[in-house]
Write an enzyme that holds these catalytic residues in place. Structure first.
Site, PDB file in Angstrom:
ATOM      1  CG  ASP A   1      -1.939   1.121   1.157  1.00 24.70           C
ATOM      2  OD1 ASP A   1      -3.074   0.841   0.753  1.00 24.70           O
ATOM      3  OD2 ASP A   1      -1.600   2.285   1.513  1.00 24.70           O
TER       4      ASP A   1
ATOM      5  CD  GLU B   1      -4.362   4.134  -1.568  1.00 26.33           C
ATOM      6  OE1 GLU B   1      -4.618   4.555  -0.429  1.00 26.33           O
ATOM      7  OE2 GLU B   1      -5.179   4.258  -2.513  1.00 26.33           O
TER       8      GLU B   1
ATOM      9  CG  ASP C   1      -4.107   8.922 -12.510  1.00 28.30           C
ATOM     10  OD1 ASP C   1      -4.512   8.339 -11.475  1.00 28.30           O
ATOM     11  OD2 ASP C   1      -4.856   9.548 -13.292  1.00 28.30           O
TER      12      ASP C   1
ATOM     13  CG  ASN D   1      -4.318  11.379  -5.576  1.00 20.75           C
ATOM     14  OD1 ASN D   1      -3.617  11.385  -6.578  1.00 20.75           O
ATOM     15  ND2 ASN D   1      -4.977  10.313  -5.158  1.00 20.75           N
TER      16      ASN D   1
END
Length: 517
Positions: free
Chosen positions: A392, A435, A409, A400
């Site tokens: 993770d 993620e 991305d 973000n």
């Protein structure tokens, strides 16, 4: 009933008689071979030899008792000799019962004698175990010597009884052998008589077939004229068939099974198979690209005589997907294969693209969750040991929020490329969602699994994710690791559940670490 019918009945009768004589002769030969082998092989009646072994063991006990009295041997040697004797007697008794040659009913002397010897030796053994002083042991040795003569006489009686029984068995074997060879003799007599009858029948048939030959010569001339007419008709029909096949939208080939001679092939199929010379031998192995599937196709054709809508790669020189149908037929008394096919290349290419889209996570370029779960379960079932890493990306929401979703991305894409660039043998990568990623490593030990996870963690922490020309992002990853050796339930769902708990511990205790499950 005419002459031919009469001879047909006689021939059928002789055929049946030949079959019966063959079966009976085969039985006689088998019986003679069996009995010959039995006569040339020594009989396995070793009961007397076993009794001699018992006698030798009793003599050994007497010798040990004598030496003990002379103080030349110790208590342990005498005890061991008694124990060995008891084991031998018990084994001899069980062997007699197992072989069936001797029974309690027919040989009471043998089994009663063995029971007496066994009971006597057991008593002696108990006396050796209940006394440690030499004086009682001397008394025991004296008793052994006193009873030796009686035991020897008992042994002689048992051997006499065994000899009597074995003699009776041998008499029965000789009588049985005599009866069997009498049967063989009568079979041979029958074969001799039948050979005479068959010879006479052959002489009569020679005369009969001379007459038949004249008749067949006349019939042959008439048949030649009929064949010429039919051949002309078939030639016209063949030309029509060739025109139809050439105009057909499918690809057609007909070739013999034994020699591979091409009897018919349309130009469309000849071009697709890259055949430059249609006179060269052509086999199913030249048609189907995969040799294993070619053999399976031949088996299906030989078994069922037909195959419909078989899909696979054809053309060894320039393979392409095709839907293939086939028939096994007779052409001029030769077995031949007739194949026709339809090109499926365009359809298969579209199908492969759809399959790739269905199984691949479009952002990271690795397997999506559904495909990963399916393939992982298959690997876990076949691999001896497996390890699962659940990864993770730390603080992904912060990436973000700080750099924008395009930057997030970019991190996802870079992480997928990083995993694929590792080139670990047999490793399976998947994006579980967001993620979260998973890596299944088959054929790996638990220690190597944790070391590999630590390599992942450090490699990811050092990786530069370039978003723009002047923006470089660094991120870390938390990893939960689990190995099948610590699991009672071996499937991907169970492994993910344990790895997820380990990942949660890693996330809540500082992140950027590996926690085993």
């Amino acid at each position: 009933m005419n002459t031919i019918d009469s001879r047909t009945v006689i021939s059928k009768f002789l055929t049946i008689l030949v079959a019966i004589i063959m079966v009976v002769t085969g039985w006689a030969l088998w019986l003679a071979d069996k009995e010959g082998t039995s006569l040339s092989t020594p009989q396995q009646h070793d009961e007397l030899w076993q009794m001699y072994s018992v006698g030798n063991q009793l003599e050994q006990i007497r010798h040990l008792a004598t030496q003990f009295i002379s103080n030349k041997t110790g208590r342990e040697q005498l005890t061991r000799g008694l124990a060995d004797s008891l084991v031998l007697i018990e084994k001899t008794r069980s062997d007699f019962l197992a072989s069936g040659a001797l029974t309690n009913r027919d040989n009471p002397v043998v089994f009663k004698g063995l029971d007496v010897l066994s009971s006597t030796i057991k008593t002696w053994l108990l006396r050796t175990q209940s006394h440690n002083d030499r004086a009682p042991m001397l008394l025991l040795a004296s008793d052994i010597l006193k009873e030796h003569e009686a035991n020897h006489e008992q042994l002689l009686a048992m051997m006499t009884d065994i000899h009597r029984t074995m003699s009776a068995h041998l008499d029965q074997d000789r009588l049985s052998l005599k009866n069997r060879f009498t049967s063989v003799r009568w079979v041979l007599y029958s074969c001799f008589v039948f050979s005479i009858l068959l010879f006479l029948k052959l002489l009569l048939d020679i005369r009969f077939f001379r007459k038949i030959n004249i008749y067949l010569s006349e019939l042959n001339e008439r048949l030649k004229n009929d064949i010429n007419v039919k051949t002309s008709e078939l030639r016209n029909e063949r030309q029509l068939l060739l025109e139809v096949i050439e105009a057909s939208p499918c690809e057609v080939v007909l070739f013999t099974e034994a020699t591979g001679k091409i009897l018919l092939i349309n130009k469309r199929f000849s071009r697709r198979l890259c055949l430059t010379d249609v006179n060269q031998p052509f086999m199913v192995s030249d048609l189907v690209f995969d040799p294993k599937k070619a053999k399976e196709l031949i088996v299906d054709l030989d078994t069922h005589g037909a195959v419909d809508d078989w899909e696979g790669m054809i053309s060894v020189r320039s393979p392409y997907w095709s839907s293939l149908s086939a028939r096994k037929i007779l052409i001029d008394n030769q077995k031949a294969y007739l194949f026709w096919s339809f090109d499926l290349s365009v359809h298969k290419n579209l199908q492969d693209k759809l399959q790739l889209l269905a199984n691949t996570d479009m952002l990271s370029g690795i397997y999506n969750r559904r495909a990963f779960m399916q393939k992982a379960d298959l690997i876990i079932k076949t691999a001896g040991s497996c390890g699962l890493l659940m990864l993770d990306i730390d603080n992904f929401k912060h990436i973000n929020d700080t750099y924008g979703h395009a930057a997030g991305d970019t991190v996802i894409v870079g992480f997928g490329e990083l995993l694929k660039s590792l080139n670990i043998n047999n490793a399976l990568y998947g994006r579980l969602g967001g993620e979260e990623f998973a890596v299944l490593l088959p054929y790996i030990s638990q220690e190597r699994l944790l070391a590999q996870a630590e390599e992942f963690r450090m490699l990811f922490a050092e990786y530069d994710f370039v978003c723009d020309e002047d923006v470089i992002i660094h991120a870390t990853v938390s990893i939960g690791a689990v190995h099948t050796s610590s699991m009672t339930e071996r499937n991907i769902s169970a492994l993910l559940s344990v790895a997820d708990k380990a990942l949660y511990v890693a996330k809540t205790t500082g992140k950027n670490k590996v926690v085993p499950g």
